[in-house]
Design a protein around this motif. Structure first.
Motif, PDB file in Angstrom:
ATOM      1  N   HIS A  35       0.839  -1.199   0.000  1.00  0.00           N
ATOM      2  CA  HIS A  35       0.000   0.000   0.000  1.00  0.00           C
ATOM      3  C   HIS A  35       0.877   1.253   0.000  1.00  0.00           C
ATOM      4  N   ARG A  36       0.398   2.303  -0.625  1.00  0.00           N
ATOM      5  CA  ARG A  36       1.190   3.530  -0.758  1.00  0.00           C
ATOM      6  C   ARG A  36       1.629   4.075   0.602  1.00  0.00           C
ATOM      7  N   ASP A  37       0.825   3.882   1.630  1.00  0.00           N
ATOM      8  CA  ASP A  37       1.187   4.397   2.949  1.00  0.00           C
ATOM      9  C   ASP A  37       2.284   3.584   3.628  1.00  0.00           C
ATOM     10  N   HIS A  38       2.599   2.397   3.086  1.00  0.00           N
ATOM     11  CA  HIS A  38       3.573   1.513   3.725  1.00  0.00           C
ATOM     12  C   HIS A  38       4.829   1.298   2.882  1.00  0.00           C
ATOM     13  N   LYS A  39       4.931   2.003   1.756  1.00  0.00           N
ATOM     14  CA  LYS A  39       6.036   1.752   0.842  1.00  0.00           C
ATOM     15  C   LYS A  39       7.397   2.086   1.465  1.00  0.00           C
ATOM     16  N   GLU A  40       7.503   3.207   2.131  1.00  0.00           N
ATOM     17  CA  GLU A  40       8.796   3.576   2.722  1.00  0.00           C
ATOM     18  C   GLU A  40       9.182   2.612   3.844  1.00  0.00           C
ATOM     19  N   ALA A  41       8.204   2.159   4.617  1.00  0.00           N
ATOM     20  CA  ALA A  41       8.497   1.229   5.708  1.00  0.00           C
ATOM     21  C   ALA A  41       8.912  -0.136   5.179  1.00  0.00           C
ATOM     22  N   ALA A  42       8.490  -0.499   3.969  1.00  0.00           N
ATOM     23  CA  ALA A  42       8.841  -1.803   3.406  1.00  0.00           C
ATOM     24  C   ALA A  42      10.288  -1.852   2.909  1.00  0.00           C
ATOM     25  N   ARG A  43      10.845  -0.720   2.573  1.00  0.00           N
ATOM     26  CA  ARG A  43      12.195  -0.718   1.991  1.00  0.00           C
ATOM     27  C   ARG A  43      13.244  -1.374   2.890  1.00  0.00           C
ATOM     28  N   PRO A  44      13.343  -1.017   4.173  1.00  0.00           N
ATOM     29  CA  PRO A  44      14.358  -1.680   5.004  1.00  0.00           C
ATOM     30  C   PRO A  44      14.090  -3.170   5.188  1.00  0.00           C
ATOM     31  N   LEU A  45      12.830  -3.596   5.140  1.00  0.00           N
ATOM     32  CA  LEU A  45      12.531  -5.021   5.216  1.00  0.00           C
ATOM     33  C   LEU A  45      13.086  -5.755   3.995  1.00  0.00           C
ATOM     34  N   VAL A  46      12.932  -5.156   2.828  1.00  0.00           N
ATOM     35  CA  VAL A  46      13.465  -5.754   1.615  1.00  0.00           C
ATOM     36  C   VAL A  46      14.993  -5.780   1.655  1.00  0.00           C
ATOM     37  N   ALA A  47      15.600  -4.681   2.093  1.00  0.00           N
ATOM     38  CA  ALA A  47      17.061  -4.642   2.191  1.00  0.00           C
ATOM     39  C   ALA A  47      17.571  -5.721   3.144  1.00  0.00           C
ATOM     40  N   ALA A  48      16.874  -5.925   4.260  1.00  0.00           N
ATOM     41  CA  ALA A  48      17.269  -6.964   5.208  1.00  0.00           C
ATOM     42  C   ALA A  48      17.096  -8.351   4.598  1.00  0.00           C
ATOM     43  N   GLY A  49      16.023  -8.537   3.829  1.00  0.00           N
ATOM     44  CA  GLY A  49      15.815  -9.816   3.172  1.00  0.00           C
ATOM     45  C   GLY A  49      16.891 -10.126   2.157  1.00  0.00           C
ATOM     46  N   LEU A  50      17.353  -9.106   1.454  1.00  0.00           N
ATOM     47  CA  LEU A  50      18.433  -9.291   0.493  1.00  0.00           C
ATOM     48  C   LEU A  50      19.742  -9.666   1.182  1.00  0.00           C
ATOM     49  N   ALA A  51      19.946  -9.114   2.365  1.00  0.00           N
ATOM     50  CA  ALA A  51      21.196  -9.360   3.079  1.00  0.00           C
ATOM     51  C   ALA A  51      21.210 -10.717   3.775  1.00  0.00           C
ATOM     52  N   GLY A  52      20.027 -11.259   4.102  1.00  0.00           N
ATOM     53  CA  GLY A  52      19.950 -12.529   4.810  1.00  0.00           C
ATOM     54  C   GLY A  52      19.623 -13.666   3.878  1.00  0.00           C
ATOM     55  N   GLY A  53      19.041 -14.711   4.439  1.00  0.00           N
ATOM     56  CA  GLY A  53      18.609 -15.837   3.627  1.00  0.00           C
ATOM     57  C   GLY A  53      19.543 -17.016   3.689  1.00  0.00           C
TER      58      GLY A  53
END
Length: 287
Positions: A35-53
């Motif tokens: 959702h447009r209201d949550h886009k900025e908050a999702a960015r660090p989650l994606v960055a963390a997902g890229l770094a982990g796994g």
């Protein structure tokens, strides 16, 4: 790549689950799934997902927001330092958008990865892009695939549906599908079939995936982990195909000719190309 699984970039739990799905490519989605209201908050989650796994993860791409939105540059600035394998660009207007995205990637791409972050373009979400598939080349050093889809195109042209009563794509969307397929092969990149939205209908997904492979698509997008196994299996050549391909290649090599006879049929260069493509696909899957 055979399967590309979209997963919401706003859910760490779903991103972790996607990593174990068996998909060849996992696409962390910052666009439609957030959702447009949550886009900025999702960015660090994606960055963390890229770094982990896991130690041997699938390829990881990030679908950013479209170039003409307020979020695209912020998405790229947030995720590129985490070194994704690629960026999925939605709602493109034409191949010139690849140059624009290339310039933006260059701002935040890590020096060791300079030039290696790839692009998958969703190339049929606007009428302009769909028409340009036949008019201009989409070849680009960063491009790894062209993905078509009918949902956003339906909205863009005011269609009330993109399939008929039998489930087949209607004429405008069948045209978009074909143009994506041809443009991808002309550019030498993966031709990626659209998502099948009814993830509970396994039989229909299998039929649609078979049709995609039959027509020359090399991969298909997924929206649910349950779809991945079906897509991977359907895009993996069968044992019978492997045996046929090996016989064809062997017969051509033995004959030293451009035309051979095998099992009562005349085969020429296109058959040899098809056989080699099957064997190459199996080698990629094995690795």
């Amino acid at each position: 790549m055979r399967s590309l699984l979209f997963v919401p970039g706003s859910s760490a739990r779903m991103m972790a689950k996607a990593e174990a799905s068996g998909a060849d490519v996992v696409i962390y989605d910052l666009e439609d799934a957030v959702h447009r209201d949550h886009k900025e908050a999702a960015r660090p989650l994606v960055a963390a997902g890229l770094a982990g796994g896991p130690p041997a993860p699938p390829l990881r791409y990030v679908r950013v927001n479209a170039l003409d939105t307020p979020w695209c540059e912020g998405d790229l600035k947030a995720v590129l330092p985490a070194a994704p394998d690629g960026i999925v660009l939605p709602k493109v207007s034409g191949p010139e958008d690849l140059d624009h995205l290339n310039a933006l990637i260059g701002r935040w791409e890590l020096p060791p990865k300079a030039g290696s972050t790839r692009i998958v373009a969703v190339c049929t979400e606007t009428p302009q892009a769909t028409l340009s598939l036949a008019a201009r080349s989409w070849k680009h050093p960063r491009l790894s695939g062209l993905l078509w889809g009918g949902e956003d195109l339906s909205a863009a042209i005011g269609a009330t549906a993109n399939r008929d009563d039998s489930g087949r794509y209607t004429a405008p969307f069948a045209l978009a599908r074909s143009l994506c397929l041809l443009a991808a092969h002309a550019a030498g990149v993966a031709a990626i079939d659209a998502v099948f939205t009814d993830f509970r209908d396994r039989d229909a997904l299998a039929r649609e995936t078979d049709a995609a492979r039959r027509d020359g698509f090399t991969a298909k997008a997924a929206i649910h982990p349950a779809q991945v196994g079906i897509i991977n299996a359907r895009f993996t050549p069968t044992e019978a195909e492997r045996l046929w391909a090996e016989r064809v290649v062997g017969a051509f090599e033995a004959a030293g000719s451009n035309v051979i006879e095998l099992d009562g049929k005349m085969l020429d260069a296109p058959h040899l190309t098809q056989a080699r493509r099957i064997l190459s696909s199996l080698q990629r899957t094995a690795s």
